[in-house]
Scaffold this motif. Structure first.
Motif, PDB file in Angstrom:
ATOM      1  N   TRP A 193       3.914   3.687   5.513  1.00  0.00           N
ATOM      2  CA  TRP A 193       2.513   3.437   5.172  1.00  0.00           C
ATOM      3  C   TRP A 193       1.652   3.447   6.433  1.00  0.00           C
ATOM      4  CZ3 TRP A 193      -1.037  -0.157   6.682  1.00  0.00           C
ATOM      5  CH2 TRP A 193      -2.252  -0.177   5.980  1.00  0.00           C
TER       6      TRP A 193
ATOM      7  N   HIS B 283       6.209  -4.717   1.165  1.00  0.00           N
ATOM      8  CA  HIS B 283       7.057  -3.661   1.722  1.00  0.00           C
ATOM      9  C   HIS B 283       8.513  -4.111   1.833  1.00  0.00           C
ATOM     10  CE1 HIS B 283       4.011  -0.686   2.326  1.00  0.00           C
ATOM     11  NE2 HIS B 283       3.218  -1.596   2.849  1.00  0.00           N
TER      12      HIS B 283
ATOM     13  N   PHE C 155       2.285   0.319  -1.415  1.00  0.00           N
ATOM     14  CA  PHE C 155       1.300   1.105  -0.668  1.00  0.00           C
ATOM     15  C   PHE C 155      -0.117   0.731  -1.100  1.00  0.00           C
ATOM     16  CE2 PHE C 155       3.147   5.009   1.514  1.00  0.00           C
ATOM     17  CZ  PHE C 155       4.356   4.395   1.761  1.00  0.00           C
TER      18      PHE C 155
ATOM     19  N   THR D 255      -2.958  -1.039   1.166  1.00  0.00           N
ATOM     20  CA  THR D 255      -4.199  -0.298   1.403  1.00  0.00           C
ATOM     21  C   THR D 255      -5.404  -1.119   0.986  1.00  0.00           C
ATOM     22  OG1 THR D 255      -3.051   1.801   1.081  1.00  0.00           O
ATOM     23  CG2 THR D 255      -5.436   1.840   0.888  1.00  0.00           C
TER      24      THR D 255
END
Length: 118
Positions: free
Chosen positions: A25, A45, A98, A102
């Motif tokens: 990422w 993650h 992800f 983000t």
């Protein structure tokens, strides 16, 4: 055999607080984000990387067990049932990680509103 070699890497990197999905990422987003300093992003993650490692390990163990038992029919069924469905599940978990990272760390550009000229 590849899954066996991949598992220690995933597990080791998760324990070392550098999950593979987080590294990917960060690479995709230019490498300038402190995602490891954000506990929620790091945890997302960790979950995604551990999920991928678990799927690879499960495929390896089941395939080796059925191969050793010389069960070609069982091996075919296991490959079909553990192939696309588990890969899709891991892909969804990775996309979730992800997207979560983000949304938390990448600030959108401010919206400039211009007034219409009359």
């Amino acid at each position: 055999m590849g899954a066996c070699l991949l598992l220690p890497r995933h597990g080791g990197l998760t324990v070392a607080r550098r999950p593979v999905t987080g590294l990917i990422w960060n690479l995709v987003h230019g490498g300038g984000h402190g995602w490891r300093d954000d506990p929620r992003s790091r945890r997302a993650h960790d979950i995604a990387t551990s999920g991928a490692a678990l799927v690879f390990a499960a495929r390896f163990v089941v395939s080796q067990w059925l191969y050793s038992a010389d069960s070609t029919g069982g091996l075919a069924i296991a490959r079909a049932s553990m192939g696309l469905p588990l890969t899709a599940l891991v892909a969804v978990v990775m996309l979730w990680a992800f997207r979560r990272t983000t949304l938390r760390l990448v600030t959108p550009a401010p919206i400039r509103r211009t007034r219409p000229t009359v």
